[in-house]
Design an enzyme around this catalytic site. Structure first.
Site, short mmCIF file in Angstrom:
data_model
loop_
_atom_site.label_atom_id
_atom_site.label_comp_id
_atom_site.label_asym_id
_atom_site.label_seq_id
_atom_site.Cartn_x
_atom_site.Cartn_y
_atom_site.Cartn_z
N ASP A 181 18.27 35.72 15.17
CA ASP A 181 17.77 36.20 13.87
C ASP A 181 16.67 37.24 14.11
OD1 ASP A 181 17.83 34.88 10.76
OD2 ASP A 181 16.16 36.21 11.28
N ILE A 182 16.70 38.30 13.33
CA ILE A 182 15.74 39.40 13.49
C ILE A 182 14.33 38.99 13.05
CG2 ILE A 182 15.93 40.51 11.20
CD1 ILE A 182 16.34 43.17 12.70
N ASN B 281 22.35 28.65 3.64
CA ASN B 281 21.83 28.90 2.30
C ASN B 281 22.93 29.46 1.40
OD1 ASN B 281 19.18 28.19 3.10
ND2 ASN B 281 18.83 30.23 3.93
N GLY C 45 18.30 30.43 -1.41
CA GLY C 45 17.54 31.42 -0.65
C GLY C 45 18.39 32.37 0.15
N GLN C 46 19.67 32.52 -0.24
CA GLN C 46 20.56 33.41 0.51
C GLN C 46 20.21 34.86 0.22
OE1 GLN C 46 24.76 32.76 -0.24
NE2 GLN C 46 25.37 34.04 1.51
N HIS D 214 26.53 32.46 6.89
CA HIS D 214 25.92 32.33 8.22
C HIS D 214 25.25 30.98 8.33
CE1 HIS D 214 23.27 34.46 5.42
NE2 HIS D 214 22.27 33.81 5.99
N HIS E 210 22.25 29.19 10.05
CA HIS E 210 21.00 29.31 10.82
C HIS E 210 20.90 28.12 11.76
CE1 HIS E 210 18.78 32.17 8.03
NE2 HIS E 210 19.66 31.67 7.17
#
Ligand code: AMP
Ligand code: ZN
Length: 114
Positions: free
Chosen positions: A30-31, A87, A93-94, A100, A102
């Protein structure tokens, strides 16, 4: 989907180091990591949200979990544990509308989540 950030990662338009790849799934860090380990497992095929899943997607979605578990073992975080989060839409909170999973690890998670 041409306009989807994660489709662009899958097709190489946004160069991203992949930490895992098979026929159906890729994973990458994750960035904006929220834990010492934070990576995302995504299907190569575009599916916007978990609301859009169909029966035929069961294997693909199962493969996200399998990839997450395999990566966690490779990283040595499996025994201490980790959190898997998917999410969905606004209340979930998407922010990226390509499913995806997490995977967060390397610190104590709290409950309830925010
Ligand atoms: P969500 O809020 O559940 O939709 O999660 C989207 C996640 O994608 C966030 O944790 C972002 O930090 C992450 N993200 C956005 N752009 C990138 C990118 N180019 N590479 C890796 N992760 C990204
Ligand atoms: Zn997509």
């Amino acid at each position: 989907m041409t306009d989807c950030l994660f489709c662009k990662i899958v097709n190489g338009d946004i160069p991203t180091e992949l930490i895992y790849e098979d026929d159906d799934v890729v994973a990458f860090n994750d960035i904006g990591p929220q834990a010492p380990h934070h990576f995302l497992c995504i299907p190569k095929r575009h599916i916007s949200t978990t609301n859009d899943l169909e029966a035929g997607d069961a294997e693909t979605i199962g493969k996200l979990t399998l990839a997450a578990s395999k990566i966690a073992k490779e990283r040595g975080i499996a025994d201490d544990g980790y959190r898997m989060v998917v999410n969905c839409n606004n209340h979930g909170g998407q922010t990226v509308f390509h499913i995806h999973m997490h995977v967060l690890a390397g610190r104590q998670m709290t409950w309830p989540p925010g």
